[in-house]
Motif scaffolding. Structure first.
Motif, PDB file in Angstrom:
ATOM      1  N   THR A 122      40.086  31.469  39.579  1.00 11.15           N
ATOM      2  CA  THR A 122      40.289  32.474  38.550  1.00 11.15           C
ATOM      3  C   THR A 122      41.665  32.538  37.788  1.00 11.15           C
ATOM      4  O   THR A 122      41.769  33.119  37.133  1.00 11.15           O
ATOM      5  CB  THR A 122      39.956  33.916  39.153  1.00 11.15           C
ATOM      6  OG1 THR A 122      41.150  34.131  40.002  1.00 11.15           O
ATOM      7  CG2 THR A 122      38.670  34.163  39.761  1.00 11.15           C
ATOM      8  N   MET A 123      42.336  31.631  38.386  1.00  7.05           N
ATOM      9  CA  MET A 123      44.023  31.647  37.956  1.00  7.05           C
ATOM     10  C   MET A 123      44.425  30.219  38.152  1.00  7.05           C
ATOM     11  O   MET A 123      43.815  29.309  38.828  1.00  7.05           O
ATOM     12  CB  MET A 123      44.889  32.672  38.453  1.00  7.05           C
ATOM     13  CG  MET A 123      45.270  32.575  39.734  1.00  7.05           C
ATOM     14  SD  MET A 123      46.130  31.259  40.466  1.00  7.05           S
ATOM     15  CE  MET A 123      47.842  31.839  39.738  1.00  7.05           C
ATOM     16  N   SER A 150      45.567  33.792  33.833  1.00  7.42           N
ATOM     17  CA  SER A 150      44.252  34.148  34.554  1.00  7.42           C
ATOM     18  C   SER A 150      42.973  33.517  33.299  1.00  7.42           C
ATOM     19  O   SER A 150      43.347  33.371  32.076  1.00  7.42           O
ATOM     20  CB  SER A 150      43.871  35.651  34.287  1.00  7.42           C
ATOM     21  OG  SER A 150      44.709  36.249  35.243  1.00  7.42           O
TER      22      SER A 150
END
Length: 170
Positions: free
Chosen positions: A71-72, A153
């Protein structure tokens, strides 16, 4: 959710992102009266920009279960960052080229036992992704007064699994 294709970590495949730190194929020679084998110049440590200095750290990574959701990503614009495992535990590496982040250029690698990585300055990468057990790593990176970590992100998370399709994520 898109899935990243896993690749075996090799020097050639990882070259656009930095160095693979491993003994196989490394230049080596005997030292100390023949009692020690030196494996020489395994990675390009690049940390002195803007008055930076090398740091030696120990990171203890908690194990993750597959599949992992990415996610990042992060990068260190002022210096390289090397991860050298102290155990033969498996871990995963997710990277994207330096510069403006492009999610279509993300790649994922699985490591053989005892392989380390050295992310080149500015290369986007995911934080440590240990598998199976708690894993310790010696980390060589940059110390200095300036901030040296950019995080972002992902607009669309990626799934990381060994069952990934043969097609690259676009």
């Amino acid at each position: 959710m898109k899935t990243l294709q896993m690749e075996r970590l090799t020097r050639a495949a990882f070259a656009p992102f930095g160095d693979v730190i491993e003994l196989e194929g490394a230049r080596h020679f005997a030292i100390n009266g023949g009692t020690t084998e030196r494996y020489h110049d395994l990675a390009c440590v690049d940390v002195t920009e803007n008055g930076g200095r090398p740091l030696i750290n120990l990171f203890r990574a908690q194990p993750r279960a597959l599949p992992v959701e990415i996610t990042m990503m992060e990068r260190h614009p002022l210096g390289s960052q090397a991860f050298i495992p102290l155990t033969a535990g498996r871990y995963l590496v997710v990277v994207a080229p330096a510069g403006e982040f492009d999610p279509t250029q993300m790649r994922a690698f699985w490591t053989d036992a005892w392989q380390g990585v050295n992310y080149a300055k500015g290369v986007w990468h995911h934080p440590l992704l240990a598998l199976d057990r708690v894993s310790d790593f010696v980390v060589v990176d940059r110390g200095g007064e300036q901030p040296n970590c950019d995080e972002l992100s992902l607009a669309q998370p990626r799934r990381l699994t060994f069952e990934a399709s043969a097609e690259r994520v676009e």
